[in-house]
Design a protein around this motif. Sequence first.
Motif, PDB file in Angstrom:
ATOM      1  N   UNK A  16     -30.985   0.194   5.831  1.00 34.34           N
ATOM      2  CA  UNK A  16     -31.279   0.537   7.223  1.00 34.34           C
ATOM      3  C   UNK A  16     -32.538   1.390   7.314  1.00 34.34           C
ATOM      4  N   UNK A  17     -32.708   2.282   6.348  1.00 31.89           N
ATOM      5  CA  UNK A  17     -33.875   3.172   6.348  1.00 31.89           C
ATOM      6  C   UNK A  17     -35.121   2.478   5.797  1.00 31.89           C
ATOM      7  N   UNK A  18     -34.952   1.267   5.327  1.00 31.30           N
ATOM      8  CA  UNK A  18     -36.119   0.561   4.800  1.00 31.30           C
ATOM      9  C   UNK A  18     -36.504   1.024   3.409  1.00 31.30           C
ATOM     10  N   UNK A  19     -35.546   1.549   2.674  1.00 30.50           N
ATOM     11  CA  UNK A  19     -35.861   2.088   1.354  1.00 30.50           C
ATOM     12  C   UNK A  19     -35.661   1.065   0.251  1.00 30.50           C
ATOM     13  N   UNK A  20     -35.293  -0.148   0.647  1.00 31.27           N
ATOM     14  CA  UNK A  20     -35.144  -1.181  -0.368  1.00 31.27           C
ATOM     15  C   UNK A  20     -36.479  -1.876  -0.636  1.00 31.27           C
TER      16      UNK A  20
ATOM     17  N   UNK B 145     -37.913   4.208   8.341  1.00 29.76           N
ATOM     18  CA  UNK B 145     -37.011   3.531   9.279  1.00 29.76           C
ATOM     19  C   UNK B 145     -37.783   2.869  10.413  1.00 29.76           C
ATOM     20  N   UNK B 146     -38.632   3.637  11.076  1.00 34.61           N
ATOM     21  CA  UNK B 146     -39.358   3.071  12.227  1.00 34.61           C
ATOM     22  C   UNK B 146     -40.398   2.068  11.778  1.00 34.61           C
TER      23      UNK B 146
ATOM     24  N   UNK C 111     -39.560   6.312  19.785  1.00 44.41           N
ATOM     25  CA  UNK C 111     -38.679   6.858  18.771  1.00 44.41           C
ATOM     26  C   UNK C 111     -39.329   7.871  17.868  1.00 44.41           C
ATOM     27  N   UNK C 112     -40.064   7.422  16.911  1.00 49.64           N
ATOM     28  CA  UNK C 112     -40.598   8.350  15.923  1.00 49.64           C
ATOM     29  C   UNK C 112     -41.728   9.211  16.469  1.00 49.64           C
ATOM     30  N   UNK C 113     -42.245   8.823  17.621  1.00 41.31           N
ATOM     31  CA  UNK C 113     -43.339   9.604  18.180  1.00 41.31           C
ATOM     32  C   UNK C 113     -43.008  11.094  18.300  1.00 41.31           C
TER      33      UNK C 113
END
Lengths: 234, 234
Positions: A89-93, B215-216, B227-229
């Motif tokens: 989900x966090x994009x860490x893959x 994530x973003x 979001x991340x802004x």
Amino acid sequence: MHVRRYDGAMEDRGRRRIPEATVARLPVYLRCLVEVADGKIATVSSERLAEMAGVNAAKVRKDLSYLGSYGTRGVGYDVEYLLYQISRELGLTQDWPVVIVGLGNLGHALANYNGFSARGFRVVALVDADPGKVGTKIGDLAVRPLEDLDEIATSDRPAIGIIATPAQAAQDVADRLVAAGVTSILNFAPVVLSVPDGVSLRKVDLSIELQILSFYQQRHAGRSGDGAEQLAKI
Amino acid sequence: MHVRRYDGAMEDRGRRRIPEATVARLPVYLRCLVEVADGKIATVSSERLAEMAGVNAAKVRKDLSYLGSYGTRGVGYDVEYLLYQISRELGLTQDWPVVIVGLGNLGHALANYNGFSARGFRVVALVDADPGKVGTKIGDLAVRPLEDLDEIATSDRPAIGIIATPAQAAQDVADRLVAAGVTSILNFAPVVLSVPDGVSLRKVDLSIELQILSFYQQRHAGRSGDGAEQLAKI
DNA sequence: GCATGTGAATAGATTCACAGCG
DNA sequence: CGCTGTGAATCTATTCACATGC
């Protein structure tokens, strides 16, 4: 590592809207889960996770429920499975090339920091405006001039830029990073940056943190610890 | 510096409850005001301040209204006066002794950072557990052993402790700081600390920030920057 | 039986919109 | 007239409390 794979169906891949506050806590849960996993424990309850993360159990459950129903009632969460789901989900893959701009004290410290490689962040270039610094090596990367940013963009496609320059230089650097296609920026310079829509910006600001502490310190100088407790958001 | 002094009356000194989110923005406004003041401009509107701070004008007005009615309708805010009021509210008119624990890359960078002295934060001691580091000088302070904390507490009464140790050491250091009477802690170690009620704790965590950006970045990889802004919260 | 998952309730923060005042 | 100050409306986040299902 990851045991159960997501079993086809019901994967609407990124189509749940996860609240910002939840996103900011996922990395904390991830770290706690790694610790639990190191202890060879297969299952963890929201209660235990909450205790480790310094939040309450209802929040943990609500947060995790945004990712899907990954727990088992009456049992808890499978540690490895949840670890994988949060990472994904966090994009860490996948791995994210990072460029660090500004190699003063702080930039140096960041460049030498080992935590990057650990979780998919790979420092691919170091950049500084000072000709005196250009060419020097830090670890096994040479410091390159600001003008090389476009070239770096082409060869390394950095997704994330870290700004560790003095305040005056930061906005210019941000503009150049954006021009070079960087879409996420972490700013350590004590200044408010502006970036176009579509670019994520976060900041880390020592002097702001100290001033916030100062506020609560002077308020209830010592007493009743509400307010300043916890929180990172940020 | 500060022109108008608060004119007696209506000062209920700290008896307005200022929302946490507002407290976190006051240092930003302060910084913007300093910049405006440097430009020899006497008055500033909420609109202008908002633009500089990267927020909207209604928020600026609401935030400032928690401090009191320091503006003039139809005109704006007196820069110097507001500067003084915010400084005072944040407790920056007194000075806060700071102790830094952990002098690796980051601790070193912090110890050399000049922003401290600027606004009432004075580094009074450097502490490290590593005997190899004890005794070395950084600027004009010598690094002292962990065991000296109580002595430091007695002689320098540090109010704020900065933890820049490895993760494993951080909780122990936090406990020692608390035992030595420190009531505000800024933690740079990548670990969740727990402290008793009455102690303020804030954290700065590079790897969490990167993971949030990740994530973003993966979500709308490039698109629609919600979001991340902005935001520091933390 | 027990811990998750989640609607409903509450609290907190932001934004709107305009009255109030210099 | 212009800009602040602020109630009211809205949106976001947290917490409660319990039905749900392994």
